[in-house]
Design a protein around this motif. Structure first.
Motif, mmCIF file in Angstrom:
data_model
loop_
_atom_site.group_PDB
_atom_site.id
_atom_site.type_symbol
_atom_site.label_atom_id
_atom_site.label_comp_id
_atom_site.label_asym_id
_atom_site.label_seq_id
_atom_site.Cartn_x
_atom_site.Cartn_y
_atom_site.Cartn_z
ATOM 1 N N ALA A 453 0.836 -1.208 0.000
ATOM 2 C CA ALA A 453 0.000 0.000 0.000
ATOM 3 C C ALA A 453 0.869 1.255 0.000
ATOM 4 O O ALA A 453 0.572 2.228 -0.700
ATOM 5 C CB ALA A 453 -0.932 -0.011 1.211
ATOM 6 N N ILE A 454 1.968 1.238 0.781
ATOM 7 C CA ILE A 454 2.882 2.378 0.781
ATOM 8 C C ILE A 454 3.514 2.530 -0.595
ATOM 9 O O ILE A 454 3.657 3.655 -1.115
ATOM 10 C CB ILE A 454 3.978 2.185 1.846
ATOM 11 C CG1 ILE A 454 3.371 2.241 3.250
ATOM 12 C CG2 ILE A 454 5.063 3.243 1.709
ATOM 13 C CD1 ILE A 454 2.827 3.585 3.644
ATOM 14 N N GLY A 455 3.903 1.422 -1.222
ATOM 15 C CA GLY A 455 4.472 1.488 -2.569
ATOM 16 C C GLY A 455 3.519 2.101 -3.575
ATOM 17 O O GLY A 455 3.930 2.880 -4.446
ATOM 18 N N GLU A 456 2.227 1.754 -3.461
ATOM 19 C CA GLU A 456 1.229 2.350 -4.358
ATOM 20 C C GLU A 456 1.152 3.857 -4.146
ATOM 21 O O GLU A 456 1.074 4.635 -5.101
ATOM 22 C CB GLU A 456 -0.139 1.716 -4.107
ATOM 23 C CG GLU A 456 -0.270 0.286 -4.564
ATOM 24 C CD GLU A 456 -0.359 0.176 -6.079
ATOM 25 O OE1 GLU A 456 -0.617 1.206 -6.731
ATOM 26 O OE2 GLU A 456 -0.162 -0.930 -6.604
ATOM 27 N N ARG A 457 1.168 4.280 -2.894
ATOM 28 C CA ARG A 457 1.099 5.712 -2.605
ATOM 29 C C ARG A 457 2.369 6.441 -3.083
ATOM 30 O O ARG A 457 2.304 7.582 -3.528
ATOM 31 C CB ARG A 457 0.901 5.931 -1.103
ATOM 32 C CG ARG A 457 -0.502 5.609 -0.609
ATOM 33 C CD ARG A 457 -0.563 5.580 0.910
ATOM 34 N NE ARG A 457 -1.932 5.565 1.408
ATOM 35 C CZ ARG A 457 -2.702 4.502 1.454
ATOM 36 N NH1 ARG A 457 -2.224 3.341 1.031
ATOM 37 N NH2 ARG A 457 -3.935 4.563 1.911
ATOM 38 N N LEU A 458 3.511 5.769 -2.949
ATOM 39 C CA LEU A 458 4.753 6.372 -3.408
ATOM 40 C C LEU A 458 4.738 6.656 -4.904
ATOM 41 O O LEU A 458 5.319 7.631 -5.368
ATOM 42 C CB LEU A 458 5.939 5.455 -3.093
ATOM 43 C CG LEU A 458 6.504 5.496 -1.674
ATOM 44 C CD1 LEU A 458 7.433 4.308 -1.439
ATOM 45 C CD2 LEU A 458 7.252 6.794 -1.443
ATOM 46 N N SER A 459 4.061 5.791 -5.655
ATOM 47 C CA SER A 459 4.113 5.885 -7.115
ATOM 48 C C SER A 459 2.917 6.595 -7.719
ATOM 49 O O SER A 459 2.824 6.743 -8.940
ATOM 50 C CB SER A 459 4.216 4.475 -7.719
ATOM 51 O OG SER A 459 3.100 3.694 -7.344
ATOM 52 N N SER A 460 1.968 7.012 -6.879
ATOM 53 C CA SER A 460 0.751 7.657 -7.394
ATOM 54 C C SER A 460 0.892 9.169 -7.367
ATOM 55 O O SER A 460 1.239 9.735 -6.317
ATOM 56 C CB SER A 460 -0.470 7.241 -6.562
ATOM 57 O OG SER A 460 -0.639 5.846 -6.615
#
Length: 465
Positions: A453-460
């Motif tokens: 979930a953190i990775g998704e936020r990092l890349s959005s």
């Protein structure tokens, strides 16, 4: 002075900064090292772990090196414990051979490995057993940062992984990580160490003569300051390490060049707080001065709201009106109270009600309505209809809950305003630095799903609406 609600971004604010696109950095096979750096307590370890998971699941062979003593990385990856040996992380949905390993730096063990690799067995044993070496390897200022760089060099030389993600040590200053290799190298090449090494280098009777004359001059003073036994341990250590000192300086220089190479990407991690962003700005300037490749700023724990149109001022005023029994969000001249005729037939603003609609819990009794025959005080309720001219009675519990929610919203809007001002100051100083935001989560990250979930936020990309 009242605090203004965040409005449209001004030129030079956060929305004017370029967006930091993480995925192209992770997908680029030319990127071999990602260094997460910044002040302590801003989420470097979680960011490094999330980057490792995302890169592995996009096909990279990744190792994450952490120096975090809290062992949160091991727990979030489902590993009982991390040590100085990379361990494979299960549960990674990697494609094209992607996999993830993780390790936690053991500072003393890394120093021991250097000694064992660069000294013959008898000399290595003498060094490892030396009291001064044991003190130096366990707690000398900068040793942890230097050993992190040593371990990075070892991992890069093995070529087993095509991406290394480094979580830098928690330091009093973000600059310690960059300064440590030079600082330890300078110590080992310093005048004091060279003076202690001189007898071994001169050798024979000349060496003994130097030792008798030179050391007797020093021993009187140093023996009083440091103690005779300590000074003897230092001399023994220096004699045993004589052939290794040059290697420390050589490896420190090689690691520094590695950090400056195009295959390295620095990510400065910060929280939207004054001290953390001041440290981040200092680090950005230092990286530029050292010619090290900065990819951008990761801004962690950014707060948001789904009711940004309701300002803090209006929320506070509405809460006060509810507390005092007045209409919520009245216009000028409207002083009506519950059950009291209003002075104007104009409808009040519905912004507050729209932002915080009253909900009746499923299975519970409905709240009293305007067409009830009696209110809670036992008096007749107001008639309904467009000409009634009165304000309907409100359930006290609902009014109290709504007022509390309004006050919470007002506080959240103050936090948002403060964070926006802090971020805008950073981007005004460094408008060229790409930025990505990670929204604040309700709890700690403790598993792979949380890291994803953190990775998704990092890349959005952030919402610019």
């Amino acid at each position: 002075m009242t605090e203004k609600t965040p409005g449209p971004a001004k030129a030079g604010g956060l929305d004017a900064a370029p967006f930091l696109d993480i995925d192209p950095i992770l997908d680029d096979r030319g990127t071999r090292i990602v260094v997460c750096c910044g002040a302590g307590g801003v989420g470097k370890t979680t960011t490094a772990a999330a980057l490792g998971v995302r890169a592995a699941e996009r096909g990279r062979r990744v190792v994450v090196l952490t120096i975090d003593p809290a062992r949160r990385l091991a727990q979030s990856m489902g590993i009982d414990a991390l040590d100085n040996t990379p361990r494979k992380v299960d549960g990674i949905k990697g494609s094209d051979g992607g996999e993830l390993h993780a390790m936690m730096l053991d500072m003393k063990r890394t120093f021991d490995e250097i000694v064992e690799a660069h000294a013959e067995p008898a000399r290595a044993r003498a060094i490892l057993e030396n009291p001064f070496y044991q003190s130096l390897s366990a707690g000398f200022a900068g040793t942890q940062e230097y050993m992190a760089m040593e371990k990075l060099g070892q991992l890069r030389a093995r070529d087993e992984w095509d991406l290394i993600v480094v979580d830098t040590p928690p330091s009093r200053s973000a600059l310690d990580f960059l300064d440590a290799p030079k600082r330890l190298g300078s110590f080992l090449d310093g005048k004091f160490i060279k003076l202690l090494m001189a007898p071994a280098k001169v050798g024979g009777r000349a060496g003994m003569k130097f030792l008798n004359v030179g050391m007797s001059m020093m021993s009187g003073t140093l023996g009083k300051l440091l103690g005779g036994q300590f000074l003897g341990d230092v001399q023994t250590f220096v004699a045993a390490m004589d052939t290794m000192f040059g290697g420390f300086r050589t490896r420190a220089d090689a690691t520094y060049r590695l950090l400056q190479a195009p295959g390295t990407a620095f990510l400065v991690v910060a929280a939207p707080e004054r001290d953390a962003l001041r440290e981040a700005a200092y680090f950005v300037e230092r990286l530029a001065a050292e010619g090290m490749p900065l990819a951008g700023l990761v801004l962690n724990r950014v707060h948001g709201t789904g009711a940004g149109r309701l300002s803090a001022e209006r929320a506070r005023a509405a809460a006060e009106n509810l507390d005092e029994g007045r209409m919520v969000d009245q216009g000028p001249g409207k002083t009506g109270r519950r059950g009291v005729p209003a002075t104007s037939s104009e409808p009040s603003s519905s912004a507050t009600a729209a932002a915080f609609p009253a909900r009746t819990p499923a299975g519970s009794e409905a709240a009293p309505t305007a067409d009830a025959s009696e209110d809670h005080s036992g008096t007749a309720g107001p008639e309904t209809g467009p000409d009634a001219g009165t304000v309907p009675e409100t359930d006290p519990d609902i009014a109290r809950l709504t007022a509390d929610l309004l006050r919470l919203h007002a506080e959240r809007m103050r936090v948002l305003a403060r964070e926006q001002r802090t971020r805008d100051r950073f981007t005004a100083l460094h408008p060229e630095v790409p930025v990505t935001e990670v929204a604040a989560l309700p709890g700690d990250v403790h598993d792979l799903a949380g890291l994803r979930a953190i990775g998704e936020r990092l890349s959005s990309p952030r919402d610019r609406s």
